[in-house]
Design a protein around this motif. Structure first.
Motif, PDB file in Angstrom:
ATOM      1  N   LEU A  37     -39.677 134.720  20.491  1.00  0.00           N
ATOM      2  CA  LEU A  37     -40.501 135.674  19.750  1.00  0.00           C
ATOM      3  C   LEU A  37     -41.720 135.875  20.630  1.00  0.00           C
ATOM      4  N   GLY A  38     -41.830 137.038  21.255  1.00  0.00           N
ATOM      5  CA  GLY A  38     -42.908 137.249  22.206  1.00  0.00           C
ATOM      6  C   GLY A  38     -42.736 136.286  23.363  1.00  0.00           C
ATOM      7  N   ALA A  39     -43.813 135.610  23.732  1.00  0.00           N
ATOM      8  CA  ALA A  39     -43.772 134.655  24.838  1.00  0.00           C
ATOM      9  C   ALA A  39     -43.415 133.245  24.378  1.00  0.00           C
ATOM     10  N   GLU A  40     -43.260 133.057  23.078  1.00  0.00           N
ATOM     11  CA  GLU A  40     -42.988 131.726  22.526  1.00  0.00           C
ATOM     12  C   GLU A  40     -41.497 131.459  22.426  1.00  0.00           C
ATOM     13  N   GLU A  41     -41.121 130.223  22.664  1.00  0.00           N
ATOM     14  CA  GLU A  41     -39.737 129.770  22.571  1.00  0.00           C
ATOM     15  C   GLU A  41     -39.582 128.925  21.307  1.00  0.00           C
ATOM     16  N   PHE A  42     -38.544 129.193  20.536  1.00  0.00           N
ATOM     17  CA  PHE A  42     -38.263 128.448  19.314  1.00  0.00           C
ATOM     18  C   PHE A  42     -36.815 127.991  19.357  1.00  0.00           C
ATOM     19  N   GLY A  43     -36.459 127.099  18.448  1.00  0.00           N
ATOM     20  CA  GLY A  43     -35.079 126.655  18.351  1.00  0.00           C
ATOM     21  C   GLY A  43     -34.762 126.237  16.939  1.00  0.00           C
ATOM     22  N   VAL A  44     -33.484 126.332  16.594  1.00  0.00           N
ATOM     23  CA  VAL A  44     -33.001 125.896  15.294  1.00  0.00           C
ATOM     24  C   VAL A  44     -31.749 125.056  15.546  1.00  0.00           C
ATOM     25  N   GLU A  45     -31.585 123.999  14.769  1.00  0.00           N
ATOM     26  CA  GLU A  45     -30.428 123.126  14.956  1.00  0.00           C
ATOM     27  C   GLU A  45     -29.150 123.950  14.883  1.00  0.00           C
ATOM     28  N   ILE A  46     -28.255 123.699  15.827  1.00  0.00           N
ATOM     29  CA  ILE A  46     -27.042 124.499  15.918  1.00  0.00           C
ATOM     30  C   ILE A  46     -26.189 124.378  14.655  1.00  0.00           C
ATOM     31  N   ARG A  47     -26.261 123.268  13.966  1.00  0.00           N
ATOM     32  CA  ARG A  47     -25.451 123.095  12.754  1.00  0.00           C
ATOM     33  C   ARG A  47     -25.878 124.048  11.640  1.00  0.00           C
ATOM     34  N   LEU A  48     -27.091 124.591  11.731  1.00  0.00           N
ATOM     35  CA  LEU A  48     -27.588 125.514  10.718  1.00  0.00           C
ATOM     36  C   LEU A  48     -27.318 126.978  11.064  1.00  0.00           C
ATOM     37  N   VAL A  49     -26.825 127.224  12.283  1.00  0.00           N
ATOM     38  CA  VAL A  49     -26.572 128.591  12.740  1.00  0.00           C
ATOM     39  C   VAL A  49     -25.108 128.937  12.487  1.00  0.00           C
ATOM     40  N   GLN A  50     -24.883 130.030  11.755  1.00  0.00           N
ATOM     41  CA  GLN A  50     -23.516 130.463  11.496  1.00  0.00           C
ATOM     42  C   GLN A  50     -23.020 131.401  12.588  1.00  0.00           C
ATOM     43  N   GLU A  51     -23.877 132.330  13.017  1.00  0.00           N
ATOM     44  CA  GLU A  51     -23.520 133.249  14.084  1.00  0.00           C
ATOM     45  C   GLU A  51     -24.738 134.044  14.522  1.00  0.00           C
ATOM     46  N   ILE A  52     -24.543 134.801  15.600  1.00  0.00           N
ATOM     47  CA  ILE A  52     -25.592 135.660  16.145  1.00  0.00           C
ATOM     48  C   ILE A  52     -24.985 137.047  16.281  1.00  0.00           C
ATOM     49  N   ILE A  53     -25.714 138.061  15.811  1.00  0.00           N
ATOM     50  CA  ILE A  53     -25.206 139.425  15.896  1.00  0.00           C
ATOM     51  C   ILE A  53     -26.252 140.326  16.549  1.00  0.00           C
ATOM     52  N   ASN A  54     -25.793 141.430  17.109  1.00  0.00           N
ATOM     53  CA  ASN A  54     -26.718 142.447  17.596  1.00  0.00           C
ATOM     54  C   ASN A  54     -27.455 143.018  16.394  1.00  0.00           C
ATOM     55  N   LEU A  55     -28.620 143.565  16.630  1.00  0.00           N
ATOM     56  CA  LEU A  55     -29.430 144.111  15.545  1.00  0.00           C
ATOM     57  C   LEU A  55     -28.687 145.272  14.880  1.00  0.00           C
TER      58      LEU A  55
END
Length: 159
Positions: A53-71
């Motif tokens: 997000l901007g210049a900042e890097e974030f992360g979320v535990e992979i077990r909580l991520v279901q998928e990633i989609i294009n906007l």
């Protein structure tokens, strides 16, 4: 920590928003599976899905991520909290979408080809979060992960 992303009342309201909205067409343009057999705890640490997000890097535990989609095209919802971008129809499932820039009080940014929606489990069900760009899957030792500073979590009720 996705459990702290929304307060309980906000999470319930988003869940109700998704259930109360009639099905529309699926506007997702592309879908990438994030997890497979290696989902969850890594042998030498935890796995996180990294994003910017901007210049900042974030992360979320992979077990909580279901998928990633294009906007996808996002349908606005009247009287939703200001950080709620709207809803999407993802293969017949209506999901609320949160703009993390607004949620964290960051200045707005125009969408680009790198802008994505990460579908995460926030406790009340799957929710999409808009991010500027994906960084990839990271392995990080659990003891190296620090809690978010109070300035980031101010006003976010973890209960």
């Amino acid at each position: 920590d996705t459990a702290r992303l929304l307060s309980d009342p906000e999470a319930r309201a988003l869940g109700e928003l998704a259930r109360a909205t009639p099905d529309g067409r699926d506007d997702a343009r592309a879908t990438d599976a994030v997890h497979g057999d290696d989902r969850g705890r890594a042998l030498d640490g935890e796995q996180f899905v990294g994003f910017r997000l901007g210049a900042e890097e974030f992360g979320v535990e992979i077990r909580l991520v279901q998928e990633i989609i294009n906007l996808p095209a996002i349908t606005r919802v009247p009287q939703a909290p200001e950080f709620v971008e709207g809803i999407i129809n993802l293969r017949g499932t209506i999901l609320p979408v949160v703009d993390l820039r607004r949620r964290f009080g960051m200045p707005p940014s125009d969408a680009s080809d790198a802008t994505s929606v990460v579908i995460v489990d926030v406790g009340s069900g799957p929710t999409g979060v808009v991010v500027d760009a994906m960084s990839g899957v990271l392995r990080i030792a659990r003891e190296a992960v620090e809690p978010a500073p109070a300035v980031v979590t101010a006003g976010i009720d973890p209960s």
